[in-house]
Design an enzyme around this catalytic site. Structure first.
Site, PDB file in Angstrom:
ATOM      1  N   ALA A   2       0.836  -1.208   0.000  1.00 13.53           N
ATOM      2  CA  ALA A   2       0.000   0.000   0.000  1.00 13.53           C
ATOM      3  C   ALA A   2       0.866   1.250   0.000  1.00 13.53           C
ATOM      4  CB  ALA A   2      -0.915  -0.023   1.210  1.00 13.53           C
ATOM      5  N   CYS A   3       1.082   1.834  -1.171  1.00 14.79           N
ATOM      6  CA  CYS A   3       2.015   2.947  -1.329  1.00 14.79           C
ATOM      7  C   CYS A   3       1.319   4.150  -1.953  1.00 14.79           C
ATOM      8  CB  CYS A   3       3.178   2.524  -2.213  1.00 14.79           C
ATOM      9  SG  CYS A   3       3.990   0.979  -1.689  1.00 14.79           S
TER      10      CYS A   3
END
Length: 487
Positions: A2-3
């Site tokens: 999750a970036c």
């Protein structure tokens, strides 16, 4: 993983640089900055997750890397810049939908079920991409082409977005199902915002299958879309986000709010982001993939936006609004970030000193961005010699400690954090300016190691000073504190 990613074209940046940056939001992954020399690059690469073995070319370039300290689950190099001044960040985990995956499933590792059977390897993924692509490319376009070839050959087990840059161009690439892909050259005067969703909202098939100037894709993408009824557009155009992406309830709390805040920061006047007549809200699915900013974007802007947590809105987790509002949306600057790197390629500088890598470790709201020259064979120990043991001898652990304490005592520590971030930024710019001038005047570029060590020493001094001050503030707030005068 999750970036959050931001890409800045050369005409949108403050100095004509291309800049690509991404928060690598693992689960408190220990990270370091290192250099991989050609002699250390494997000629046969084995993926930890998928068990796939890939034979690599014999002519790798040197490249920087921010791998995990614990290699038991893979390298996870995250980002880097190679000796040809090509940068790569991989990857931004994106979204897909059941229509795509039923037509082209992910290629996942299948362990054998009996002793007579063999394991079936999976495809490639985020763990692997920097290692098997970056050492073998000499332009951003070549990065797309090489990774596209690998995806078509081996497939992938996850949906990912990848950025490549050189001094002239930035390319954004997104995977589609197991083997398909799509890519777009970022317009020079625009910035791109990517928050864990399929991003591209426009694609020119005539160019992709013609001149290939600004668009590239897998060879059979037209047929893939047609045969599987993936085109959802009604206006005759083609929006890849509608065809390949998602617009779920989860997106509206996890992804789209981040795009909203980034656009709101860079285009506060040209677009209405707030109020009853807002053009886009935190839960809009159609926030543009790219925009022309209202002013040129600096390194500090990129650092700020990738550190942000909805400041100035009811969604700020450190604010005074209701608990329900404060916890409503996932922030950009999140606790579990391992590393963030701003990869800056300065086209106006000689190749030897063109590439700067601004490195951040730990939670971005509380860390600082330190620049180093990428064209080197070795990084300072303060950045590279990170171990699993907590230690103030490294930039990684010092920033983790600062962040954990400052978060718990936000009100009394935020000024200290702001001063820390400004001090490292000021010191970084000053030292880069001094060493740029020194090397240009000499016509020699043999001071890069000295420069990087000076930068690391400066960062260590500022980080330790901040850690001491934050520790004092946290100590003053300890619940077991007591003085006789308290009676």
């Amino acid at each position: 993983m999750a970036c959050t990613t931001i890409l800045v074209g050369k005409k949108a940046s403050f100095d004509g640089s291309t800049m690509i940056a991404r928060n690598d939001d693992g689960f408190f992954d220990e990270k370091r900055l290192t250099v991989v020399l050609p002699k250390d690059q494997p000629r046969k690469y084995k993926c930890k997750i998928s068990h796939l073995e890939i034979v690599l070319p014999d002519d790798p370039l040197r490249y920087t890397s921010t791998p995990s300290v614990d290699l038991s689950k893979g390298i996870w190099a995250a980002n880097g810049i190679n000796a040809a001044n090509v940068a790569m960040t991989a990857t931004e985990t994106i979204t897909t939908n059941p229509r795509v995956l039923s037509a082209d499933p992910f290629v996942r590792f299948q362990p054998r079920k009996t002793a007579r059977e063999k394991d079936i390897p999976g495809g490639i993924g985020e763990e692997d991409l920097v290692c098997i692509v970056l050492p073998y490319i000499r332009s951003a376009r070549e990065g797309v082409e090489r990774l596209g070839m690998l995806l078509e050959q081996y497939g992938t087990y996850e949906p990912n977005g990848i950025a490549f840059s050189d001094k002239n161009e930035i390319w954004w690439m997104e995977t589609i199902g197991g083997h398909h892909w799509i890519a777009c050259r970022v317009p020079d005067d625009r910035y791109v915002i990517m928050p864990n969703q399929f991003g591209l909202d426009h694609f020119d098939f005539d160019d992709a299958f013609g001149a290939k100037k600004n668009f590239l894709c897998s060879a059979d993408l037209r047929e893939f879309i047609r045969d599987n009824y993936l085109d959802l557009n009604l206006d005759g155009g083609f929006n890849p986000r509608l065809a390949f992406g998602s617009h779920s309830d989860a997106d509206h709390v996890y992804n789209t709010p981040r795009a909203w805040f980034m656009g709101r920061y860079f285009n506060p006047r040209t677009i209405r982001w707030d109020g009853a007549d807002a053009q886009f809200t935190p839960e809009s699915d159609d926030i543009p993939w790219s925009l022309v900013p209202e002013s040129k974007i600096t390194v500090e802007d990129v650092k700020y936006i990738l550190s942000s947590y909805y400041q100035g809105t009811p969604y700020n987790p450190y604010g005074k609004s209701s608990p329900e509002t404060k916890a409503k949306y996932r922030p950009i600057g999140i606790s579990r970030t391992g590393v963030m790197a701003i990869l800056q390629l300065r086209g106006y500088m000689p190749d030897e000193i063109s590439a700067l890598e601004w490195i951040c470790f730990g939670a971005n709201p509380f860390n600082a961005a330190l620049p180093v020259y990428a064209n080197t064979d070795k990084m300072p120990a303060y950045l590279s010699k990170v171990t699993m043991e907590v230690s103030t001898d490294t930039f990684y652990w010092t920033n983790r400690l600062i962040g954990a304490m400052a978060d718990a005592h936000y009100g009394s520590c935020i000024q200290l954090i702001e001063r820390y971030q400004a001090a490292v930024a000021n010191g970084g710019h000053t030292l880069i300016r001094e060493f740029d001038k020194k090397m240009l005047e000499r016509g020699r570029f043999d001071s890069i190691g000295e420069a990087n060590q000076a930068l690391a020493d400066m960062a260590k001094k500022e980080a330790n000073d901040t850690l001491s001050k934050v520790l004092r503030q946290a100590s003053l707030a300890m619940r077991c504190g007591y003085q006789r005068a308290d009676n």
